[in-house]
Design a protein around this motif. Sequence first.
Motif, PDB file in Angstrom:
ATOM      1  N   ARG A  97       0.814  -1.224   0.000  1.00 51.97           N
ATOM      2  CA  ARG A  97       0.000   0.000   0.000  1.00 51.97           C
ATOM      3  C   ARG A  97       0.843   1.267   0.000  1.00 51.97           C
ATOM      4  NH1 ARG A  97      -4.943  -0.792   4.215  1.00 51.97           N
ATOM      5  NH2 ARG A  97      -6.325  -2.006   2.888  1.00 51.97           N
ATOM      6  N   ASP A  98       1.888   1.321   0.836  1.00 54.48           N
ATOM      7  CA  ASP A  98       2.691   2.551   0.921  1.00 54.48           C
ATOM      8  C   ASP A  98       3.427   2.816  -0.379  1.00 54.48           C
ATOM      9  OD1 ASP A  98       1.850   2.963   3.532  1.00 54.48           O
ATOM     10  OD2 ASP A  98       3.554   1.882   4.396  1.00 54.48           O
ATOM     11  N   VAL A  99       4.045   1.782  -0.942  1.00 57.11           N
ATOM     12  CA  VAL A  99       4.781   1.964  -2.198  1.00 57.11           C
ATOM     13  C   VAL A  99       3.802   2.253  -3.335  1.00 57.11           C
ATOM     14  CG1 VAL A  99       6.507   0.974  -3.743  1.00 57.11           C
ATOM     15  CG2 VAL A  99       6.537   0.383  -1.315  1.00 57.11           C
ATOM     16  N   PHE A 100       2.671   1.569  -3.323  1.00 55.09           N
ATOM     17  CA  PHE A 100       1.610   1.810  -4.306  1.00 55.09           C
ATOM     18  C   PHE A 100       1.180   3.273  -4.282  1.00 55.09           C
ATOM     19  CE2 PHE A 100      -2.775   2.036  -5.660  1.00 55.09           C
ATOM     20  CZ  PHE A 100      -2.971   1.025  -6.584  1.00 55.09           C
ATOM     21  N   ARG A 101       0.947   3.780  -3.067  1.00 51.26           N
ATOM     22  CA  ARG A 101       0.475   5.163  -2.930  1.00 51.26           C
ATOM     23  C   ARG A 101       1.504   6.149  -3.465  1.00 51.26           C
ATOM     24  NH1 ARG A 101      -3.751   5.642   0.816  1.00 51.26           N
ATOM     25  NH2 ARG A 101      -2.828   4.001   2.098  1.00 51.26           N
ATOM     26  N   ARG A 102       2.778   5.888  -3.178  1.00 49.60           N
ATOM     27  CA  ARG A 102       3.828   6.791  -3.683  1.00 49.60           C
ATOM     28  C   ARG A 102       3.926   6.699  -5.203  1.00 49.60           C
ATOM     29  NH1 ARG A 102       6.607   4.771   0.894  1.00 49.60           N
ATOM     30  NH2 ARG A 102       7.910   3.403  -0.394  1.00 49.60           N
ATOM     31  N   ALA A 103       3.791   5.503  -5.739  1.00 46.71           N
ATOM     32  CA  ALA A 103       3.908   5.322  -7.190  1.00 46.71           C
ATOM     33  C   ALA A 103       2.781   6.031  -7.938  1.00 46.71           C
ATOM     34  CB  ALA A 103       3.908   3.834  -7.526  1.00 46.71           C
ATOM     35  N   PHE A 104       1.598   6.145  -7.304  1.00 48.57           N
ATOM     36  CA  PHE A 104       0.438   6.767  -7.944  1.00 48.57           C
ATOM     37  C   PHE A 104       0.034   8.062  -7.231  1.00 48.57           C
ATOM     38  CE2 PHE A 104       0.194   2.399  -9.416  1.00 48.57           C
ATOM     39  CZ  PHE A 104      -0.110   2.568 -10.757  1.00 48.57           C
ATOM     40  N   ARG A 105       1.018   8.782  -6.730  1.00 52.94           N
ATOM     41  CA  ARG A 105       0.701  10.024  -6.005  1.00 52.94           C
ATOM     42  C   ARG A 105       0.068  11.071  -6.910  1.00 52.94           C
ATOM     43  NH1 ARG A 105       6.181   9.241  -6.023  1.00 52.94           N
ATOM     44  NH2 ARG A 105       7.437  10.627  -7.313  1.00 52.94           N
ATOM     45  N   ASP A 106       0.208  10.930  -8.230  1.00 54.03           N
ATOM     46  CA  ASP A 106      -0.436  11.857  -9.160  1.00 54.03           C
ATOM     47  C   ASP A 106      -1.900  11.489  -9.407  1.00 54.03           C
ATOM     48  OD1 ASP A 106       0.643   9.531 -10.385  1.00 54.03           O
ATOM     49  OD2 ASP A 106       0.439  10.443 -12.368  1.00 54.03           O
ATOM     50  N   HIS A 107      -2.350  10.354  -8.888  1.00 53.55           N
ATOM     51  CA  HIS A 107      -3.752   9.951  -9.028  1.00 53.55           C
ATOM     52  C   HIS A 107      -4.504  10.484  -7.818  1.00 53.55           C
ATOM     53  CE1 HIS A 107      -3.574   6.680 -12.295  1.00 53.55           C
ATOM     54  NE2 HIS A 107      -2.426   7.328 -12.333  1.00 53.55           N
ATOM     55  N   ASP A 108      -5.024  11.693  -7.948  1.00 55.74           N
ATOM     56  CA  ASP A 108      -5.529  12.413  -6.782  1.00 55.74           C
ATOM     57  C   ASP A 108      -6.850  11.866  -6.257  1.00 55.74           C
ATOM     58  OD1 ASP A 108      -7.169  13.318  -8.789  1.00 55.74           O
ATOM     59  OD2 ASP A 108      -6.527  15.422  -8.657  1.00 55.74           O
ATOM     60  N   TYR A 109      -7.458  10.881  -6.921  1.00 53.97           N
ATOM     61  CA  TYR A 109      -8.662  10.260  -6.386  1.00 53.97           C
ATOM     62  C   TYR A 109      -8.327   9.279  -5.264  1.00 53.97           C
ATOM     63  CZ  TYR A 109      -7.076   6.588  -9.554  1.00 53.97           C
ATOM     64  OH  TYR A 109      -6.313   5.653 -10.205  1.00 53.97           O
ATOM     65  N   LEU A 110      -7.057   8.844  -5.154  1.00 55.65           N
ATOM     66  CA  LEU A 110      -6.672   7.901  -4.110  1.00 55.65           C
ATOM     67  C   LEU A 110      -6.538   8.628  -2.774  1.00 55.65           C
ATOM     68  CD1 LEU A 110      -3.905   5.850  -5.987  1.00 55.65           C
ATOM     69  CD2 LEU A 110      -6.189   5.048  -5.338  1.00 55.65           C
ATOM     70  N   PRO A 111      -7.075   8.063  -1.688  1.00 54.46           N
ATOM     71  CA  PRO A 111      -6.944   8.708  -0.375  1.00 54.46           C
ATOM     72  C   PRO A 111      -5.497   8.689   0.106  1.00 54.46           C
ATOM     73  CG  PRO A 111      -7.984   6.560  -0.170  1.00 54.46           C
ATOM     74  CD  PRO A 111      -7.875   6.832  -1.636  1.00 54.46           C
ATOM     75  N   PRO A 124      -7.420   2.552   3.996  1.00 55.87           N
ATOM     76  CA  PRO A 124      -7.883   1.793   2.829  1.00 55.87           C
ATOM     77  C   PRO A 124      -8.128   2.706   1.635  1.00 55.87           C
ATOM     78  CG  PRO A 124      -9.090   1.149   4.803  1.00 55.87           C
ATOM     79  CD  PRO A 124      -8.301   2.369   5.168  1.00 55.87           C
ATOM     80  N   MET A 125      -7.873   2.188   0.448  1.00 57.20           N
ATOM     81  CA  MET A 125      -7.975   3.002  -0.758  1.00 57.20           C
ATOM     82  C   MET A 125      -9.362   2.904  -1.372  1.00 57.20           C
ATOM     83  SD  MET A 125      -4.242   2.752  -2.516  1.00 57.20           S
ATOM     84  CE  MET A 125      -2.785   2.630  -1.498  1.00 57.20           C
ATOM     85  N   HIS A 126     -10.380   3.226  -0.566  1.00 56.53           N
ATOM     86  CA  HIS A 126     -11.738   3.354  -1.094  1.00 56.53           C
ATOM     87  C   HIS A 126     -11.845   4.700  -1.818  1.00 56.53           C
ATOM     88  CE1 HIS A 126     -12.364   0.212   1.782  1.00 56.53           C
ATOM     89  NE2 HIS A 126     -12.620   0.990   2.812  1.00 56.53           N
ATOM     90  N   TYR A 127     -12.598   4.733  -2.904  1.00 53.85           N
ATOM     91  CA  TYR A 127     -12.869   6.020  -3.564  1.00 53.85           C
ATOM     92  C   TYR A 127     -14.047   5.865  -4.507  1.00 53.85           C
ATOM     93  CZ  TYR A 127     -10.258   4.028  -7.539  1.00 53.85           C
ATOM     94  OH  TYR A 127      -9.831   3.221  -8.560  1.00 53.85           O
ATOM     95  N   ALA A 128     -14.619   6.985  -4.893  1.00 59.29           N
ATOM     96  CA  ALA A 128     -15.664   7.031  -5.911  1.00 59.29           C
ATOM     97  C   ALA A 128     -15.211   7.978  -7.009  1.00 59.29           C
ATOM     98  CB  ALA A 128     -16.984   7.510  -5.310  1.00 59.29           C
ATOM     99  N   ALA A 129     -15.390   7.557  -8.258  1.00 62.74           N
ATOM    100  CA  ALA A 129     -14.971   8.361  -9.401  1.00 62.74           C
ATOM    101  C   ALA A 129     -16.129   8.433 -10.382  1.00 62.74           C
ATOM    102  CB  ALA A 129     -13.738   7.762 -10.064  1.00 62.74           C
ATOM    103  N   GLY A 130     -16.562   9.645 -10.684  1.00 64.52           N
ATOM    104  CA  GLY A 130     -17.726   9.773 -11.540  1.00 64.52           C
ATOM    105  C   GLY A 130     -17.592  10.785 -12.644  1.00 64.52           C
ATOM    106  N   THR A 131     -16.365  11.142 -13.032  1.00 64.81           N
ATOM    107  CA  THR A 131     -16.180  12.220 -14.008  1.00 64.81           C
ATOM    108  C   THR A 131     -15.801  11.712 -15.395  1.00 64.81           C
ATOM    109  OG1 THR A 131     -13.847  12.471 -13.359  1.00 64.81           O
ATOM    110  CG2 THR A 131     -15.474  13.804 -12.184  1.00 64.81           C
TER     111      THR A 131
END
Length: 265
Positions: free
Chosen positions: A84-98, A102-109
Amino acid sequence: MLIAQLSDPHVRPDGVLYQDVAPSNAQFAAAIAALNALDPRPDLVLLSGDLVDKGMPAEYARLRELLRGLEIPLLVIPGNHDDRDVFRRAFRDHDYLPDSGPMHYAAGTHGPVRIVALDVTLPGLHHGVVDEAGARWLDETLAEEPQRPTIVMMHQPPFETGVPYLDLYACGEDQRLAAVVSRHRQVERIVCGHVHRFMLLRFGGTLLCTAPSTTTAIALQLRPDARPASHLEPPAFLLHHWRPGVGLITHFLPIGTFPGPYPFA
């Protein structure tokens, strides 16, 4: 709206084969090329977990290099092989990720279909669980847009497949999840990864399907004493096609070059 689902690419560092057998990086690159070549091209790509194999920074660096070739918007969720930590750093430009938890999110755009991601992974373990907090978050999130067609994405599927070595690592508290989903009729599909096979069943008043891996296929063996096995079957992905008045149709597409097209149908 066209939504492609890739899953379980298990990207490795350059020059390393997945399980010493499969060229997972090259197979994932072929999957990306296949998506880009679709006509019409998908509006969105879902990547439903196990993006890399060991959770190593070098694997995520290679993954991001491969994803630079994808010409379609992307949403991701971690699997049991992801850190999770490395994943989050790798996708830090994906601003929908908390930023934490836990990486719950909703995307509707991205179109008329809303994507709700439920992170059921347990760090350091291969199975998943729908805990009370996650179920409550999902219930509240689905209640926000009750009229909008919705896909719920998770990694481990919440059902027994009948394959003994897969069922050791399923998602627990399936009834808790089913109770939530059954209250929200706008859920068109629950989509999962993890099992490296396509499966389909009714669940919580909707349909649930699992995606094949872009790397290997886990063997479909239904004997209770079956031993773990995998095959180098043709890799594949799913294409979810939503249309007003029709709903969501899910297609299975193998990746590769095959004879044809021939002038008949």
